[in-house]
Every structure is written in C-alpha cells, then in structure tokens.
Design a protein around this motif. Structure first.
Motif, short mmCIF file in Angstrom:
data_model
loop_
_atom_site.label_atom_id
_atom_site.label_comp_id
_atom_site.label_asym_id
_atom_site.label_seq_id
_atom_site.Cartn_x
_atom_site.Cartn_y
_atom_site.Cartn_z
N ILE A 1 10.64 -37.27 -62.29
CA ILE A 1 9.59 -38.29 -62.43
C ILE A 1 10.08 -39.62 -61.88
N VAL A 2 11.33 -39.96 -62.17
CA VAL A 2 11.91 -41.18 -61.58
C VAL A 2 11.94 -41.05 -60.06
N SER A 3 12.36 -39.90 -59.56
CA SER A 3 12.43 -39.68 -58.11
C SER A 3 11.07 -39.86 -57.46
N LYS A 4 10.04 -39.31 -58.08
CA LYS A 4 8.68 -39.44 -57.54
C LYS A 4 8.19 -40.88 -57.61
N THR A 5 8.59 -41.59 -58.65
CA THR A 5 8.21 -43.00 -58.78
C THR A 5 8.82 -43.80 -57.64
N LEU A 6 10.09 -43.59 -57.37
CA LEU A 6 10.75 -44.31 -56.27
C LEU A 6 10.13 -43.91 -54.93
N TYR B 1 17.76 -46.74 -55.99
CA TYR B 1 17.86 -46.72 -54.53
C TYR B 1 17.71 -48.16 -54.03
N THR B 2 18.50 -48.50 -53.02
CA THR B 2 18.38 -49.83 -52.41
C THR B 2 17.58 -49.71 -51.12
N PHE B 3 16.44 -50.38 -51.10
CA PHE B 3 15.50 -50.31 -49.98
C PHE B 3 15.70 -51.47 -49.00
N GLU B 4 15.43 -51.20 -47.74
CA GLU B 4 15.36 -52.25 -46.73
C GLU B 4 13.93 -52.80 -46.70
N VAL B 5 13.82 -54.10 -46.57
CA VAL B 5 12.50 -54.74 -46.45
C VAL B 5 12.31 -55.12 -44.99
N GLY B 6 11.49 -54.34 -44.28
CA GLY B 6 11.33 -54.57 -42.84
C GLY B 6 12.63 -54.28 -42.12
N GLU B 7 12.93 -55.07 -41.12
CA GLU B 7 14.16 -54.92 -40.35
C GLU B 7 15.28 -55.74 -40.98
N VAL B 8 16.43 -55.12 -41.19
CA VAL B 8 17.57 -55.83 -41.77
C VAL B 8 18.69 -55.93 -40.74
N LEU B 9 19.64 -56.82 -40.99
CA LEU B 9 20.75 -57.01 -40.07
C LEU B 9 21.63 -55.75 -40.02
N PRO B 10 22.27 -55.50 -38.88
CA PRO B 10 23.13 -54.31 -38.77
C PRO B 10 24.21 -54.25 -39.84
N GLU B 11 24.81 -55.39 -40.18
CA GLU B 11 25.86 -55.38 -41.20
C GLU B 11 25.31 -55.05 -42.59
N ILE C 1 11.53 -40.33 -51.35
CA ILE C 1 11.69 -41.57 -50.59
C ILE C 1 11.73 -41.26 -49.10
N TYR C 2 12.54 -40.28 -48.74
CA TYR C 2 12.69 -39.94 -47.32
C TYR C 2 11.39 -39.42 -46.73
N GLU C 3 10.65 -38.64 -47.51
CA GLU C 3 9.36 -38.15 -47.03
C GLU C 3 8.41 -39.31 -46.75
N GLY D 1 9.68 -41.17 -43.61
CA GLY D 1 9.87 -40.40 -42.39
C GLY D 1 11.32 -40.21 -42.00
N ILE D 2 12.20 -40.10 -42.98
CA ILE D 2 13.63 -39.94 -42.75
C ILE D 2 14.02 -38.48 -42.95
N GLU D 3 14.78 -37.93 -42.03
CA GLU D 3 15.31 -36.58 -42.18
C GLU D 3 16.75 -36.66 -42.68
N SER D 4 17.07 -35.87 -43.69
CA SER D 4 18.42 -35.92 -44.26
C SER D 4 18.76 -34.59 -44.90
N ASN D 5 20.03 -34.18 -44.76
CA ASN D 5 20.52 -32.98 -45.45
C ASN D 5 21.62 -33.33 -46.44
N GLU D 6 21.72 -34.61 -46.80
CA GLU D 6 22.84 -35.09 -47.61
C GLU D 6 22.89 -34.45 -49.00
N GLU D 7 21.75 -33.99 -49.51
CA GLU D 7 21.71 -33.44 -50.86
C GLU D 7 21.87 -31.92 -50.89
N ASP D 8 21.90 -31.28 -49.75
CA ASP D 8 21.83 -29.82 -49.70
C ASP D 8 22.93 -29.14 -50.53
N GLU D 9 24.15 -29.65 -50.45
CA GLU D 9 25.26 -28.98 -51.14
C GLU D 9 25.19 -29.12 -52.65
N PHE D 10 24.31 -30.01 -53.14
CA PHE D 10 24.23 -30.27 -54.58
C PHE D 10 22.92 -29.76 -55.20
#
Length: 268
Positions: free
Chosen positions: A19-24, A108-118, A251-253, A256-265
């Motif tokens: 439920i938290v995940s869906k909220t984010l 989760y820490t979100f970017e607001v629009g475009e952020v600096l590379p650093e 969040i990724y959906e 529009g972000i593709e990620s496999n970072e969670e697959d092993e868990f």
C-alpha cells in the motif's frame, strides 16, 4: 527485543508495504514544479484510506501529517507545507501505512523536473547503497555487516553517511529492534535470523555526515546545507535470504523507468 514473524505475518506485512509502494507510485507523477508538499500529503492520506489502511505516520509520536516530506538539504522528518516545489529540487517522501495490525514504511527521493548531474549521482549512489545493504541482510549475518556495506559504498564516493538516524525493525509497531545503522563494522551487532523484518534506509549527504536538529523537534538538515538523499525498503528474511516486501515498481511504471534492481530480492 527482536520480534520474529511467521510466514503468515510476513504476508500481512507485505500487504501493508505494498500500500505504501502504491501510494508512492501514485505520487510519482504529481511531484513536479508548482506542486506543494501539503497537496501531496492530502492526496496520500486519501489514497491510503481508500485502500483500507490507516496512515502510519499521522499522529505517531504526535507527527501531524501522513508524509514526511524532506526537500534538498532536509534529511528526514520534514513537514508538508504550502511552498511550491521548484525545478531542480529533490524531495524525500517517507510514507507509512497500517493495515491488519502491521506497518509498512518506506521512502523514495524524487527529482523535481531536471536536476543537476551531481544531484542525480547522489540519488543513484544512495539507491544503489540500499541494495548493497539489503544483500547483507541474511540469516547468520549481523547488523554491522549491513551498515559496513552501505558506509563503505557511499564513502567511496566521498559522501557523508548520517550517524544519528538509523533504520529499524518493523512489525506491529513502527520502530522495533534491531536498530539498523548505515555504518558499522563487519561481524558486530545482533545476528539476523529467519523471520526478521526490518526497514533499511540509507540517509546519505552530498557533503558532511553531520546534521542539524531544528527547533520544531522534527526537521533535520545537513550541517553544510548540501543535498541529502534517502531511500528505504521493507525486507524480510525468508529461507535465509532477503526478500523485499516493498517495491519501487509503481514509481518506475509511473515515470517510464525500466529497472531490474529488485529482481534478486523478489518472492520466489
């Protein structure tokens, strides 16, 4: 005292975490220049209640809101307010939900629009360090193994690892044993066992690890006013290995972000 969960209880906790995940995930498209954190907070409260849960933070330790909203140099525990988000900001959104007597709690820490590379790099490394830590949360390892892994990974990039704020056990109360620091020494601390559930949450600063506590009793900022990032997952030990109860997939959906970072868990 560490409270071991049964498989059935872990599944109830998964429901709360999701439920938290869906909220984010719902909030992901709403985090943009011009939006206020107070608007987002109201949306989150309605969403959580509509999904049969109670906001986990609202009233907890007298906190007045559903979300902890911490932009830029704020580390955690920021209050939602009427100030509009600005292009280039980052915003940590920490959310909790209570359902079936169990808490979900992640961030989760979100970017607001475009952020600096650093700034983008700080977020990337902090999120990567979360998974580096999760890999060490397995039966037979100890609290220090997780903290060491996160600290070593982030300090290799010259980032500051916050000392005063830590992750924690999770269950029928929001904060259970053990505390889960993001620093430490291998082989030290309490031993992990089957059925443990914790919230692992690196809080990483672009500069110094030192922080400032503000007079409102909640707001915490970096001492040098540089950016801070925060990512958090709920994790259980199942069959001796770490298994995610929460997910960033929603969040990724939305973004529009593709990620496999969670697959092993994931649950097998």
């Amino acid at each position: 005292m560490i409270v071991i969960k049964t498989r059935e209880e872990i599944e109830l906790m998964r429901e709360s975490a999701q439920i938290v995940s869906k909220t984010l995930g719902m909030l992901a498209k709403e985090v943009k220049p011009g939006a206020t954190t107070l608007q987002l907070d109201k949306m989150a409260e309605e969403f959580i209640r509509d999904h049969g849960a109670e906001p986990g933070f609202l009233g907890l330790y007298d906190f007045p809101n559903t979300l902890c909203m911490s932009p830029n140099e704020q580390v955690v525990h920021g209050f939602p307010n009427k100030n509009p988000l600005v292009e280039g900001d980052i915003i940590s959104i920490d959310c909790g939900a209570l359902k079936n007597g169990f808490y979900g709690d992640h961030a989760y820490t979100f970017e607001v629009g475009e952020v600096l590379p650093e700034t983008k790099k700080l977020l990337q490394i902090t999120k990567e360090s979360l998974y580096v830590g999760i890999r060490e949360f397995k039966a037979g390892n100890r609290v220090g193994d997780v903290g060491y892994a996160i600290q070593n990974y982030c300090e290799a990039h010259d980032y500051g690892v916050v000392r005063e704020l830590v992750g924690h056990g999770l269950g029928k109360v929001m904060h259970e044993d053990p505390e889960m620091p993001n620093y430490g020494k291998r082989g030290r601390g309490k031993k992990f066992k089957e059925g443990m559930v914790v919230a692992i949450e690196p809080m990483i600063n672009a500069g110094t690890h030192r922080i400032k506590h503000h007079n409102d009793g909640w707001t915490i900022t970096t001492l040098d006013k540089k950016m801070s990032a925060h990512f958090e997952h709920d994790v259980a030990i199942v069959d001796g290995k770490p298994q995610l109860l929460s997910t960033f997939d929603y969040i990724y959906e939305a973004l529009g972000i593709e990620s496999n970072e969670e697959d092993e868990f994931r649950k097998k």
